[in-house]
Design an enzyme around this catalytic site. Structure first.
Site, PDB file in Angstrom:
ATOM      1  N   SER A   1       0.831  -1.194   0.000  1.00 40.29           N
ATOM      2  CA  SER A   1       0.000   0.000   0.000  1.00 40.29           C
ATOM      3  C   SER A   1       0.870   1.251   0.000  1.00 40.29           C
ATOM      4  O   SER A   1       1.696   1.428  -0.897  1.00 40.29           O
ATOM      5  CB  SER A   1      -0.965  -0.055   1.192  1.00 40.29           C
ATOM      6  OG  SER A   1      -2.016   0.860   1.041  1.00 40.29           O
TER       7      SER A   1
ATOM      8  N   GLU B   1      -9.925  -4.338  -5.256  1.00 48.32           N
ATOM      9  CA  GLU B   1      -9.366  -3.238  -4.463  1.00 48.32           C
ATOM     10  C   GLU B   1      -9.582  -1.864  -5.083  1.00 48.32           C
ATOM     11  O   GLU B   1      -9.626  -1.718  -6.310  1.00 48.32           O
ATOM     12  CB  GLU B   1      -7.861  -3.457  -4.269  1.00 48.32           C
ATOM     13  CG  GLU B   1      -7.496  -4.686  -3.482  1.00 48.32           C
ATOM     14  CD  GLU B   1      -6.020  -4.726  -3.158  1.00 48.32           C
ATOM     15  OE1 GLU B   1      -5.480  -3.700  -2.726  1.00 48.32           O
ATOM     16  OE2 GLU B   1      -5.397  -5.796  -3.340  1.00 48.32           O
TER      17      GLU B   1
ATOM     18  N   HIS C   1      -7.471  -5.959   0.185  1.00 49.07           N
ATOM     19  CA  HIS C   1      -6.303  -5.088   0.218  1.00 49.07           C
ATOM     20  C   HIS C   1      -5.274  -5.595   1.225  1.00 49.07           C
ATOM     21  O   HIS C   1      -5.554  -5.720   2.408  1.00 49.07           O
ATOM     22  CB  HIS C   1      -6.733  -3.664   0.580  1.00 49.07           C
ATOM     23  CG  HIS C   1      -5.629  -2.665   0.553  1.00 49.07           C
ATOM     24  ND1 HIS C   1      -4.881  -2.403  -0.579  1.00 49.07           N
ATOM     25  CD2 HIS C   1      -5.128  -1.853   1.524  1.00 49.07           C
ATOM     26  CE1 HIS C   1      -3.990  -1.467  -0.313  1.00 49.07           C
ATOM     27  NE2 HIS C   1      -4.108  -1.131   0.959  1.00 49.07           N
TER      28      HIS C   1
END
Length: 317
Positions: A162, A251, A281
């Site tokens: 991320s 996602e 995610h």
């Protein structure tokens, strides 16, 4: 601690409400951090994991290795003492939350599956420390691994999830531009590489648009969105090392990851791209609990191991 697995539908049913509560823009950042750290107790580490506390670039860090040699590894990698390099891991959390604690299980599984030492960095977070504080910390950590620990740049892989994936990409760009250094490879789990781009939909199982945009604003601070490193997707991608991108099709960052892969290939970078279905995610955080997440993380570990150790001695016998 001994691992156990739970079925994918049950994991999704449990995690959805948890993330709706914790990753909430209306909660104070300190509360979000505390809740995530507390929940990490359920993300177990493999047996035989060794966690060593240290400093890298002036920041707290952990060096995690797997003591038990690779009997449980799917990659057939060599033991850590014979490994040719290391992995610098940068945790996710929108540049605002996340810690060594929240990602210790993921990093431990990555260490076991790659059989490399994995260095996890406690870089500074926004809003207290906006851009480029985290990038400066990551740069300092990498340079210390080279200057003081003794790795060559091409012996170190960069990995992250991320926001940590975005930070890893930005770090690779900075190392190339400022220091003429190229890491061995990049391993990016659902990387957030363009905080200037609002998500196309409201939420996925884990993150939501309001929280994402709040994090982007916290991270930017008083900087301009055009500052190099804030949105590494918009920066120079030529000359970057082999890169593996993993993302689930459900996602919020799926489209952004596809843009990244296309841009990397257009810049001549060797890219491996995996799109899972049915995960969420950074499901790799639940590698200790969900078989499908563990398999994805194992594939990433193998990619990184082979980037710094193309052929092991045992493979030649």
């Amino acid at each position: 601690m001994r691992e156990f697995t739970i079925p994918l539908p049950i994991a999704r049913a449990v995690l959805g409400p948890v993330f709706r509560l914790t990753l909430n823009a209306r909660l104070p950042v300190a509360v979000q951090r505390a809740l995530l750290d507390a929940g990490s107790v359920f993300q177990l580490m493999p047996e035989g994991t060794i966690v060593q506390h240290l400093q890298l670039g002036g920041r707290a860090a952990e060096r995690i290795i797997a003591e038990t040699a690779i009997s449980g590894s799917r990659t057939r990698a060599v033991p850590p003492e014979r490994a040719a390099g290391a992995i610098l891991y940068l945790h996710g959390g929108g540049y605002v939350v996340g810690s060594l604690t929240t990602h210790r299980s993921l990093v431990a599984h990555l260490a076991r599956e790659s059989s490399c030492a994995v260095y996890s960095l406690d870089y500074r977070l926004a809003p207290e420390h906006p851009f480029p504080a985290g990038l400066d910390d990551a740069e300092a950590a990498f340079l210390e691994l080279v200057d003081n620990v003794g790795y060559r740049p091409e012996q170190i892989c960069l990995a992250g999830d991320s926001a940590g994936g975005g930070l890893a990409l930005a770090l690779a760009q900075r190392l190339l531009e400022r220091h003429a250094m190229t890491p061995a490879a990049l391993g990016l789990i659902a990387p957030w590489v363009d905080p200037t781009q609002p998500p196309a939909k409201d939420r996925d199982l884990v993150i939501n648009r309001a929280w994402s945009q709040a994090c982007a604003a916290h991270y930017l601070g008083d900087a301009a969105v055009t500052e190099p490193g804030y949105a590494p997707l918009l920066g120079n991608l030529i000359g970057l090392p082999p890169t593996y991108v993993q993302v689930d099709v459900s996602e919020l960052l799926h489209d952004q990851c596809r843009r990244l892969v296309s841009a990397l290939r257009g810049a001549g970078v060797h890219v491996r791209f995996t799109e899972t279905r049915g995960l969420w995610h950074v499901a790799q955080l639940q590698a200790a609990l969900v078989t499908e997440a563990a398999m994805a993380l194992s594939e990433l570990a193998e990619f990184l191991r082979e980037a710094i150790q193309p052929v092991s001695i045992d493979d030649l016998r």
